[in-house]
Structure formats: C-alpha cells, structure tokens
Design a protein around this motif. Sequence first.
Motif, PDB file in Angstrom:
ATOM      1  N   PRO A  97      -4.550   3.569  -5.493  1.00 13.13           N
ATOM      2  CA  PRO A  97      -3.546   3.692  -5.062  1.00 13.13           C
ATOM      3  C   PRO A  97      -3.106   5.256  -4.717  1.00 13.13           C
ATOM      4  CG  PRO A  97      -3.425   2.378  -6.979  1.00 13.13           C
ATOM      5  CD  PRO A  97      -4.863   2.885  -6.696  1.00 13.13           C
ATOM      6  N   GLY A 118       1.576   6.676  -5.883  1.00 12.54           N
ATOM      7  CA  GLY A 118       1.510   5.456  -6.661  1.00 12.54           C
ATOM      8  C   GLY A 118       1.211   5.692  -7.992  1.00 12.54           C
ATOM      9  N   ASN A 154       4.274   2.712  -1.917  1.00  8.77           N
ATOM     10  CA  ASN A 154       4.641   3.997  -2.530  1.00  8.77           C
ATOM     11  C   ASN A 154       5.498   4.839  -2.129  1.00  8.77           C
ATOM     12  OD1 ASN A 154       2.912   2.727  -4.850  1.00  8.77           O
ATOM     13  ND2 ASN A 154       1.126   3.587  -3.702  1.00  8.77           N
ATOM     14  N   GLN A 212       0.514  -3.527  -4.283  1.00 11.00           N
ATOM     15  CA  GLN A 212      -0.136  -2.188  -4.668  1.00 11.00           C
ATOM     16  C   GLN A 212      -1.648  -2.968  -3.942  1.00 11.00           C
ATOM     17  OE1 GLN A 212       0.254   0.801  -5.414  1.00 11.00           O
ATOM     18  NE2 GLN A 212       2.368   0.621  -5.653  1.00 11.00           N
ATOM     19  N   GLY A 231       0.971  -1.383  -0.133  1.00  7.31           N
ATOM     20  CA  GLY A 231      -0.062  -0.055  -0.112  1.00  7.31           C
ATOM     21  C   GLY A 231       0.767   1.341   0.045  1.00  7.31           C
ATOM     22  N   MET A 265      -1.764  -2.677 -10.017  1.00 10.33           N
ATOM     23  CA  MET A 265      -2.694  -1.823  -9.073  1.00 10.33           C
ATOM     24  C   MET A 265      -4.141  -2.396  -9.100  1.00 10.33           C
ATOM     25  SD  MET A 265      -1.501   2.047  -9.805  1.00 10.33           S
ATOM     26  CE  MET A 265       0.066   2.567  -9.350  1.00 10.33           C
TER      27      MET A 265
END
Length: 258
Positions: free
Chosen positions: A139, A143, A112, A130, A108, A160
Amino acid sequence: MSYIQQEFSQGVCTLRMNRPEKFNSFVRDMAMDLQVKLDEAAADDSVRCIVLTGVGKAFCAGQDLAEATDPNGPELSNIVSEHYNPIIQRIRRIEKPVIAAVNGVAAGAGANIALACDIVLATESASFIQAFSKIGLIPDSGGTFFLPRLVGWQRASALMMTGEKVSATDAVSIGMIYKAIPDDQFEASVLEMANQLAQMPTKGLGLTKRALNQSFGNNLSQQLDLEDELQSQAGRTDDYAEGTRAFLEKRKPEFKGH
C-alpha cells in the motif's frame, strides 16, 4: 478533456476526478492536474472548503495499470514519488477542510487518497479496497500511515494483506470513515456539510488541522505546547473576535475565514 473538473460555489471548491470510463484511475497527466488544482484551491482566499470526488460510478480505482506496465511509461518509483506522494502532502498541508466524497469504489491509491482527507463521506453503495496485495505491491499513498491509525494495527494488517473489500457501512463501524449516506441523499448531504464548513471560522479549522498533523509525531508535552501556541494564534483572528461578539449578542456569527 480535463482530467480534473473544477467547480466553485459559495466558498466551496469541488474537484472531480474525470476518467469515468476507467473508473477514474490515475495516469500521470491526471495526477499532475490534481496537484495543480489543489495548489490553486489552497492559494485562493475565496475557497474555504475543498471537496474531492469522482465523475461516474467510481471515486477512484487507483493507478491505471496500463500506464504502470507500459515500457514507455513512468517507472513505478516515479509514479509513487511524483504522482501520489505530492497529492497526499498537499491534502494534509492545505489549512482548509478537505472532504472526500466517495461516490463509488475507492481502490488502491484511490482509497488512500480518500483516507488522507479530513472528512470522508461515502455513498452506502461505495466500497474501499486495499488492492495492492492482489498484484504483489505494498500500500502506498500514505495507506500504511493512515489506515492503522484509523482502524488499528490488526484490522489494517488484515485489510492490506487480504485485499478484502470493505463496504461503506462497515467502514463507518470500524472508524475508517465518518459517514455512509444513502445514495439518493449523497450529493445534497455532501453539499450541506461543505457549505457548513465554508461558513465556519476556517482559519481556526486550519490551525486545528495543523495540530492534528503534528500530533502524529509529538509526545503529550510537545502537543500541549503546540496547542498553547496555536490557541494564541486563533485568539488573534478576526473570526474569534466575531464569534465571541456574536455569542454575547445572542446572534449568529458571520465568519470571514481570517
């Protein structure tokens, strides 16, 4: 207990996210503490490289969902705008190298935050996820900006949307991160790179980072003009003078970062 442990050594500031029992997932106080520690490292002239890593088995599992779903906790929009966005902005704004030393799972927002750093090193056992789609979110923490630029539109979309776990070695092969390092060599390798960067002409490295940041929005002509401007600034630094002297004198340069 401090949520962000801070250590200084030979020009390197190491920041360790410290909620190991929760896989270093973020709560508000931890996010705010990281913002403060990044500001301190940015303002400290003795710090010439920053390392961001985690305590325990994980790098960072992203947001602590217990806080996000607490009726008395912060609103989701505030978590993004007040916790994570300022962290990403700081990482990109600091004109010093920032290494993400991913010592375990990065999921998560944790994934990023790592990808926003200048260089990402990971243990071979680490992974990147992701995880947002698993709970119906998008995201965040940059991200959707960084990942497609690193791995391409198709891969970013798939990672994603599916939430597929990416091993560190696969992350290297698709250009997501710089290196995957055997676990038993990881700490020494991170320290070696951090020390190397801290001894380099860090004013020039900071200007390089500024040029890379602006390249995301510039066309070629604008980027060439920026390179001209920043190269002139780099050419006026003490480190440039030292580097050229050392080259001509056939010796190792001693850069000071200014």
